[in-house]
Scaffold this active site. Structure first.
Site, short mmCIF file in Angstrom:
data_model
loop_
_atom_site.label_atom_id
_atom_site.label_comp_id
_atom_site.label_asym_id
_atom_site.label_seq_id
_atom_site.Cartn_x
_atom_site.Cartn_y
_atom_site.Cartn_z
N HIS A 88 16.47 -33.62 1.16
CA HIS A 88 15.88 -34.97 1.21
C HIS A 88 16.97 -36.01 1.48
CE1 HIS A 88 12.72 -33.20 -1.71
NE2 HIS A 88 12.07 -33.46 -0.62
N LYS A 137 -1.84 -32.90 -6.73
CA LYS A 137 -0.71 -31.97 -6.59
C LYS A 137 0.01 -31.86 -7.93
CE LYS A 137 2.87 -30.95 -3.23
NZ LYS A 137 3.45 -31.30 -1.93
N ARG A 196 11.86 -28.98 8.62
CA ARG A 196 12.69 -27.78 8.40
C ARG A 196 12.25 -26.69 9.34
NH1 ARG A 196 11.09 -28.01 2.23
NH2 ARG A 196 9.32 -28.86 3.33
N SER A 255 12.13 -28.17 -2.80
CA SER A 255 12.11 -28.46 -4.24
C SER A 255 11.60 -27.23 -5.00
CB SER A 255 11.19 -29.65 -4.53
OG SER A 255 11.67 -30.80 -3.87
P1 ADP Z 1 5.57 -33.51 0.34
O1 ADP Z 1 4.78 -32.98 -0.81
O2 ADP Z 1 5.10 -34.85 0.81
O3 ADP Z 1 5.78 -32.55 1.48
P2 ADP Z 1 8.37 -33.11 -0.31
O4 ADP Z 1 9.14 -33.79 -1.38
O5 ADP Z 1 8.25 -31.63 -0.38
O6 ADP Z 1 6.99 -33.84 -0.31
O7 ADP Z 1 8.98 -33.48 1.10
C1 ADP Z 1 9.08 -34.80 1.55
C2 ADP Z 1 9.56 -34.80 2.98
O8 ADP Z 1 10.89 -34.28 3.02
C3 ADP Z 1 8.74 -33.93 3.92
O9 ADP Z 1 8.74 -34.52 5.20
C4 ADP Z 1 9.51 -32.64 3.95
O10 ADP Z 1 9.30 -31.93 5.15
C5 ADP Z 1 10.94 -33.17 3.88
N1 ADP Z 1 11.87 -32.20 3.33
C6 ADP Z 1 11.80 -31.50 2.18
N2 ADP Z 1 12.85 -30.67 2.03
C7 ADP Z 1 13.62 -30.86 3.13
C8 ADP Z 1 14.85 -30.28 3.61
N3 ADP Z 1 15.46 -29.31 2.95
N4 ADP Z 1 15.33 -30.73 4.77
C9 ADP Z 1 14.66 -31.69 5.46
N5 ADP Z 1 13.52 -32.25 5.09
C10 ADP Z 1 13.00 -31.84 3.94
#
Ligand code: ADP
Length: 163
Positions: A17, A41, A92, A130
């Protein structure tokens, strides 16, 4: 220069992130991180905890954003409220594409003036999520290369509480 929001669950925030935040700040000079409260969620941390952890992680990594907020309801309504023309999302490997494509088209339908912008993660974080971080920590693994110290500490506390 358009203003942007980077929304997500951030349960908890990871280096993946943070990498997207840094990339987004090269394009936008006003970026807010939006922590979604989405009641549908299930999350390990409450919205307030996720906000606090994100703020501390950003501070630890010396990354400045305009603000970290929590929001409930539609993302496009939140974007409008904070005068954001752009929504930043991270991509990703290949796992994110279909879902992100669907969300972006839905958001465009709901708010034609709001544009979604996708940024590619760094190769080293392309398999980081996460969920993986929580799983590894819960099993006693070292997550030091995935998250800042403060995040690891908060995860340790959370899992201790649950045991
Ligand atoms: P959501 O539940 O909205 O997907 P996340 O916290 O999992 O929330 O992810 C938020 C954003 O960050 C999404 O666009 C996700 O693809 C991106 N994201 C999560 N992990 C990574 C990573 N390792 N590298 C790049 N982008 C990421």
């Amino acid at each position: 220069m358009p203003k942007a929001i980077y929304p997500g669950s951030f349960d908890p925030i990871t280096y993946g992130h943070l990498d997207i935040v840094e990339r987004a700040e090269k394009i936008f000079d006003d970026l807010i991180v939006g922590i979604a409260e989405n009641p549908g969620k299930e999350t390990l941390f409450s919205p307030e905890e996720r906000k606090e952890i994100a703020e501390l992680a950003l501070e630890e990594e010396s990354i400045e954003v305009s603000e970290v907020i929590t929001f409930s309801g539609l993302l496009v309504d939140c974007a409008k409220k904070y005068n954001r023309e752009s929504i930043v999302r991270g991509l990703r490997a290949n796992s994110d594409f279909e879902y992100e494509f669907q969300m972006a088209l839905t958001n465009r339908d709901l708010a034609p003036n709001t544009e979604s912008v996708f940024l590619m993660t760094a190769g080293e974080y392309s398999f980081l999520s996460s969920s993986i971080v929580k799983e590894v920590k819960n099993l006693g693994g070292d997550i030091g290369s995935f998250v800042p110290n403060v995040v690891e500490k908060r995860l340790a506390e959370k899992f201790d509480l649950q045991e």
